[in-house]
Structure formats: structure tokens, C-alpha cells
Write a protein that holds these residues in place. Structure first.
Motif, short mmCIF file in Angstrom:
data_model
loop_
_atom_site.label_atom_id
_atom_site.label_comp_id
_atom_site.label_asym_id
_atom_site.label_seq_id
_atom_site.Cartn_x
_atom_site.Cartn_y
_atom_site.Cartn_z
N ASP A 10 -2.74 1.18 5.60
CA ASP A 10 -3.66 2.19 5.06
C ASP A 10 -3.02 3.01 3.95
OD1 ASP A 10 -5.67 1.44 6.81
OD2 ASP A 10 -5.01 2.83 8.38
N TYR A 11 -1.87 2.59 3.44
CA TYR A 11 -1.15 3.37 2.44
C TYR A 11 -0.94 2.57 1.15
CZ TYR A 11 -0.12 6.87 5.97
OH TYR A 11 -0.24 7.86 6.92
N LEU A 12 -0.87 3.30 0.05
CA LEU A 12 -0.52 2.72 -1.24
C LEU A 12 0.86 3.22 -1.63
CD1 LEU A 12 -1.30 1.11 -3.82
CD2 LEU A 12 -2.23 3.25 -4.74
N LYS A 13 1.74 2.29 -1.99
CA LYS A 13 3.09 2.64 -2.43
C LYS A 13 3.22 2.30 -3.91
CE LYS A 13 6.72 1.82 0.19
NZ LYS A 13 7.78 1.06 0.90
N LEU A 55 15.58 4.87 -9.22
CA LEU A 55 14.45 4.29 -8.52
C LEU A 55 13.59 5.42 -8.00
CD1 LEU A 55 13.03 1.89 -6.94
CD2 LEU A 55 14.65 2.36 -5.11
N ALA A 56 12.26 5.31 -8.19
CA ALA A 56 11.33 6.33 -7.69
C ALA A 56 10.23 5.65 -6.89
CB ALA A 56 10.73 7.12 -8.86
N ILE A 57 9.99 6.16 -5.69
CA ILE A 57 8.96 5.60 -4.81
C ILE A 57 8.07 6.73 -4.31
CG2 ILE A 57 8.50 4.35 -2.65
CD1 ILE A 57 11.25 3.05 -2.93
N ARG A 58 6.76 6.54 -4.37
CA ARG A 58 5.80 7.51 -3.82
C ARG A 58 4.79 6.77 -2.96
NH1 ARG A 58 3.65 10.85 -2.76
NH2 ARG A 58 2.60 12.33 -4.12
N LYS A 59 4.30 7.44 -1.94
CA LYS A 59 3.41 6.82 -0.97
C LYS A 59 2.30 7.79 -0.61
CE LYS A 59 3.84 4.59 3.58
NZ LYS A 59 4.83 4.29 4.66
N GLU A 60 1.05 7.31 -0.57
CA GLU A 60 -0.09 8.15 -0.18
C GLU A 60 -1.09 7.33 0.63
OE1 GLU A 60 -0.69 11.25 -0.28
OE2 GLU A 60 0.66 12.10 -1.80
N LYS A 61 -1.84 8.01 1.47
CA LYS A 61 -2.84 7.35 2.30
C LYS A 61 -4.07 7.02 1.45
CE LYS A 61 -5.28 7.84 6.73
NZ LYS A 61 -4.72 6.62 7.32
N LEU A 62 -4.65 5.85 1.69
CA LEU A 62 -5.83 5.40 0.97
C LEU A 62 -7.11 5.90 1.65
CD1 LEU A 62 -4.70 1.71 0.39
CD2 LEU A 62 -5.18 3.35 -1.44
N VAL A 63 -8.14 6.10 0.86
CA VAL A 63 -9.47 6.40 1.41
C VAL A 63 -10.07 5.13 1.98
CG1 VAL A 63 -11.82 7.15 0.83
CG2 VAL A 63 -9.85 8.28 -0.24
N LYS A 64 -9.89 4.01 1.25
CA LYS A 64 -10.34 2.70 1.71
C LYS A 64 -9.27 1.68 1.40
CE LYS A 64 -12.82 -0.29 -0.53
NZ LYS A 64 -13.85 -0.94 -1.36
#
Length: 367
Positions: A164-167, A176-185
Motif C-alpha cells: 500500500d506504499y509508494l517508494k 542516496l535519497a529514499i522517501r515513502k508514503e502511503k497510497l490512496v489506491k
């Protein structure tokens, strides 16, 4: 073609579409915006062959049609219109009359058949994310994309769906940079690499109070938001296996306030600003204090910031100051910093969760 619309609607659409117009081209049509009117809807399109932006709005369409208008002239006219509504009427030889309030403008358009076709591709699955989250992810990682063309694959960012997450991952060989957030769909999608230019334009045109639906394919991507569609090519190829870099154990770990450290690194900037070759900032981890030193031809700075050493020895290590500023600008208030040796990367992670991760290679200090 003839239609009437509100000034507010067409002004919004012009502002979006013109972001994808070539500012300088040998072809006049490439410096224009395609205006299409049909079924009481008007669509404005800018296309520079790398990205294309469509913005649609409702209008009273009396006579459907298509024409290309010079982006700069068209935009200036719409912004300076005095009325609440704007009326367009295209006559013979592409003469376009624009009426708003007491103002009447006449400009020459270009045959719409000369405008490039939009990107066409099969749409399979899509994902949806809050615009404010996508903007934060891009803004807090885009600095780590490669600025050179030597490795084309690193000039964009990897988008990876994990449950359910987008990275989002960016890597330029030094950090190196990484970010992660929860998806609506969410949906099962193959990884894709979005180019820097597309990411940069997205930051300019996405509002905070909307959602973004992302439709990737093998060669292209479409993003839909707020009455707009952005089309772009994706970068072909396999992204670097960044996970091998992430999974290293570090023998030194401290906890710190990211904002306080960022303020310390900002105080280094004035003495580095005019340097052609930037001097490194030296960090000394001594018990529960981080000592920050930098010396250049412009001057010197000595600063200290409180930290909490959780375990490990003291350490002296050097970094490019801008890399530290970029990383700490995307952090939560409290972070973990992990070190190994003076020549091993710094790992920055949140105290809670795994929302972001930054890894920065050090600079060898002169003895």
C-alpha cells in the motif's frame, strides 16, 4: 471555432499547459498551445516532445474546432483581459478574435494539424496518491538525481510500489535519497523511472488539495490531477541495486535534532559561497556533542550542536556541506545518524518508522 468561457478557468488552464511549451524552437508551432473546443469542453495542450500537459475546462462551445496560438502572446492576453468572461472566435486564415470586457484582441493562429500528436499508450493499472504527499516525496529526493548524462538511468527517480506504499529513490553516485508514503489506491505495478524534467514540472503545477492518479506503461506515463493530464516518457533501463547500499551495519549511532543540525550547516554556507572548489565541512563526534568546523579562503567557522550518542567511538569525518543541507532539509525533527569510518557513508533515518532514508558519501579530509 467559437466559444465563451470564464477568465478564471482559461487562466488556470493556460498556466498549466504553457509549462510544457518549448520556449525557443525553429518551428513556430512548438512555441504554441493547442486549443481544442468540442462538446462544451475546451482543452489546452502544450507539448515539447518530452512532456505534454493537457488542461480542460467547461465552456459554451458554439462552433467546435482546433487552432494553435503562440503561448507567450496567448498567455499575456488572457492574463490582461478585463472582463469576467472571454470569447474566442476563429475565422478565415486562422485569424483569432479574443473579446473580454471592453477589450478586443486579434492575433493569427497556426494550423492545428502541424501540432505534434500526444503520447498514446495502453493503460493497465493505476495508483492514486495525495498530491501533497507526492510533492513532498519529490521535493525531498530530487536533489539526489544525477545532473550529468553519463548514466542516463540516474537522471530520474525510481518509483516502486510496495504493498500500500509508494517508494521514490534517487541516486547520483555521491548520495542516496529514499522517501515513502502511503497510497490512496494501490495496484501491482512494475517499477518505473520518471525523468528529472517531469518531476520538476510536477512540483510547479500540482496543487496541495487534490489527488494524483498515475498510469505508467512500458515507455510512457500519464498523471491525472485537478482537470489536468501530464504525459511523459519514462527512462528505459534497470535502476541501480540501491538495496545493497542500504543494508550495511554501522558501529556508531547517535540521535539528534535535524533542524538544529541544519541550522549549524546553514551557518557554514557564507564562508563557502564564493568558492569555486567547495571546502569540506569537518564533523567531530565527541561524546554527546557534534563539533562542526570549516576553513576556506573567506574565513573559518566553529560551531557545536548537541547530540545523544547511543553507542560507538568518537569520529572525525568530512562532508560536502550542500549534501548535508539537502538531506537534513527533508528530515523529521528527530533523526538517527549512523557512521562507520572516516571513509564510510553517513546514514540518516527517522527515529520512528521508515518514511525516509538518506545516505551520503564522505570527503577525504587533509591531514
Amino acid at each position: 471555432m467559437k466559444f465563451t468561457c470564464s477568465k478564471e478557468d482559461i487562466l488556470y488552464a493556460v498556466g498549466k499547459a504553457e509549462k510544457a511549451v518549448s520556449p525557443k524552437s525553429t518551428l513556430a508551432v512548438m512555441e504554441g498551445i493547442l486549443v481544442e473546443a468540442r462538446n462544451n469542453t475546451v482543452c489546452l495542450t502544450g507539448n515539447d516532445l518530452e512532456i505534454s500537459i493537457e488542461a480542460s475546462f467547461e465552456a459554451d462551445v458554439v462552433r467546435p474546432g482546433r487552432i494553435v496560438l503562440n503561448s507567450r502572446t496567448f498567455g499575456d492576453i488572457v492574463r490582461k483581459c478585463g472582463g469576467e468572461t472571454v470569447e474566442f472566435d476563429v475565422g478565415d486564415k486562422y485569424k483569432t478574435t479574443i473579446v473580454s470586457g471592453n477589450s478586443v484582441f486579434e492575433i493569427l493562429g497556426i494550423n492545428a494539424d502541424e501540432f505534434p500528436d500526444n503520447f498514446e499508450f495502453d493503460i493497465d493499472n493505476s495508483i492514486t496518491i495525495e498530491a501533497i504527499d507526492l510533492k513532498a516525496m519529490i521535493r525531498q529526493t530530487i536533489f539526489a538525481t544525477s545532473k550529468g548524462e553519463f548514466r542516463q538511468i540516474l537522471t530520474g527517480e525510481l518509483f516502486k510500489v510496495e504493498g500500500d506504499y509508494l517508494k521514490v529513490v534517487a541516486l547520483d553516485g555521491h548520495r542516496l535519497a529514499i522517501r515513502k508514503e502511503k497510497l490512496v489506491k494501490s495496484a501491482p505495478l512494475k517499477d518505473f523511472i520518471m525523468p528529472f524534467k517531469t518531476l520538476n514540472e510536477l512540483l510547479k503545477i500540482i496543487g496541495d488539495d487534490e489527488t494524483v492518479e498515475i498510469f505508467p506503461s512500458r515507455k510512457y506515463i500519464m498523471l491525472e490531477f485537478g482537470g489536468c493530464r501530464l504525459y511523459s516518457r519514462v527512462i528505459d533501463g534497470e535502476f541501480i541495486n540501491y538495496e545493497k547500499i542500504v543494508n550495511n551495519e554501522c558501529p556508531i549511532k547517535v540521535r539528534a535534532n535535524a533542524k538544529k543540525l541544519k541550522h549549524s550547516f546553514e551557518r557554514v554556507s557564507p564562508i563557502i559561497y564564493n568558492e569555486t572548489v567547495k571546502s569540506p565541512v569537518k564533523l567531530n563526534i565527541v561524546d554527546n556533542v557534534m563539533i562542526i568546523d570549516c576553513a576556506t579562503l573567506s574565513g573559518k567557522i566553529h560551531d557545536e550542536a548537541p547530540i545523544e550518542k547511543l553507542y560507538g567511538n568518537n569520529l572525525e569525518i568530512g562532508f560536502t556541506n550542500q549534501y548535508l543541507l539537502d538531506a537534513f532539509g527533508g528530515c523529521d525533527e528527530e533523526v538517527f545518524l549512523e557512521f562507520s569510518t572516516p571513509l564510510s557513508p553517513l546514514v540518516i533515518s527517522p527515529v520512528e518508522g521508515d518514511k525516509f532514508l538518506y545516505i551520503i558519501l564522505p570527503v577525504r579530509l587533509r591531514k
